[in-house]
Design a protein around this motif. Structure first.
Motif, short mmCIF file in Angstrom:
data_model
loop_
_atom_site.label_atom_id
_atom_site.label_comp_id
_atom_site.label_asym_id
_atom_site.label_seq_id
_atom_site.Cartn_x
_atom_site.Cartn_y
_atom_site.Cartn_z
N ARG A 4 0.83 -1.22 0.00
CA ARG A 4 0.00 0.00 0.00
C ARG A 4 0.86 1.26 0.00
NH1 ARG A 4 -5.34 -0.29 3.71
NH2 ARG A 4 -6.56 -1.45 2.21
N ASN A 6 3.88 1.53 -1.23
CA ASN A 6 4.45 1.66 -2.57
C ASN A 6 3.46 2.24 -3.56
OD1 ASN A 6 6.89 0.62 -1.73
ND2 ASN A 6 6.47 -1.45 -2.46
N ILE A 7 2.21 1.84 -3.45
CA ILE A 7 1.17 2.37 -4.34
C ILE A 7 0.98 3.87 -4.10
CG2 ILE A 7 -1.31 2.33 -4.83
CD1 ILE A 7 -1.17 -0.73 -4.45
N TRP A 8 0.97 4.29 -2.83
CA TRP A 8 0.79 5.72 -2.53
C TRP A 8 2.00 6.54 -2.99
CZ3 TRP A 8 -3.33 8.41 -1.86
CH2 TRP A 8 -4.48 7.78 -1.44
N LEU A 10 3.91 5.78 -5.52
CA LEU A 10 3.77 5.84 -6.97
C LEU A 10 2.71 6.87 -7.37
CD1 LEU A 10 4.62 4.68 -9.70
CD2 LEU A 10 2.81 2.97 -9.43
N ARG A 11 1.62 6.93 -6.66
CA ARG A 11 0.56 7.91 -6.96
C ARG A 11 1.06 9.34 -6.77
NH1 ARG A 11 -4.78 5.14 -4.19
NH2 ARG A 11 -5.02 3.52 -5.77
N VAL A 12 1.79 9.58 -5.71
CA VAL A 12 2.33 10.91 -5.46
C VAL A 12 3.30 11.31 -6.57
CG1 VAL A 12 3.80 12.26 -3.90
CG2 VAL A 12 1.96 10.85 -2.97
N MET A 14 3.31 10.21 -9.64
CA MET A 14 2.53 10.43 -10.86
C MET A 14 1.81 11.78 -10.82
SD MET A 14 3.23 7.93 -12.77
CE MET A 14 2.01 7.90 -14.04
N ILE A 15 1.30 12.17 -9.67
CA ILE A 15 0.64 13.48 -9.53
C ILE A 15 1.64 14.59 -9.74
CG2 ILE A 15 -0.46 15.02 -7.87
CD1 ILE A 15 -1.91 12.52 -6.76
#
Length: 82
Positions: A4, A6-8, A10-12, A14-15
């Motif tokens: 989880r 790692n996903i967050w 990655l999202r940050v 990407m944003i």
């Protein structure tokens, strides 16, 4: 829990990349509504009013209608061929 995080992360990332990529586009759109005087005196401010004359001038002088028509023609022919 580690997945989880790692996903967050990655999202940050990407944003942030999206913001960095979109900033120049937004900057150009905002500045396209300014007069030359506004742009040269204070390039970091918002336009005082929407100057649509810039688009009309670009449409006439740069012959954008022809380029737009060519793009539509190439796109339609490409779709039909594919």
């Amino acid at each position: 829990m580690g997945k989880r995080l790692n996903i967050w992360i990655l999202r940050v990332i990407m944003i942030i990349l999206a913001a960095v990529s979109l900033y120049p586009v937004i900057w150009n759109i905002v500045n396209s509504f300014k007069t030359n005087t506004e742009y040269l005196t204070d390039p970091y401010s918002l336009p005082s009013h929407l100057e649509l004359k810039n688009y009309a001038l670009a449409w006439e002088k740069a012959n954008i209608a022809t380029y737009f028509g060519n793009s539509v023609l190439v796109t339609v022919l490409s779709v039909l061929i594919l």
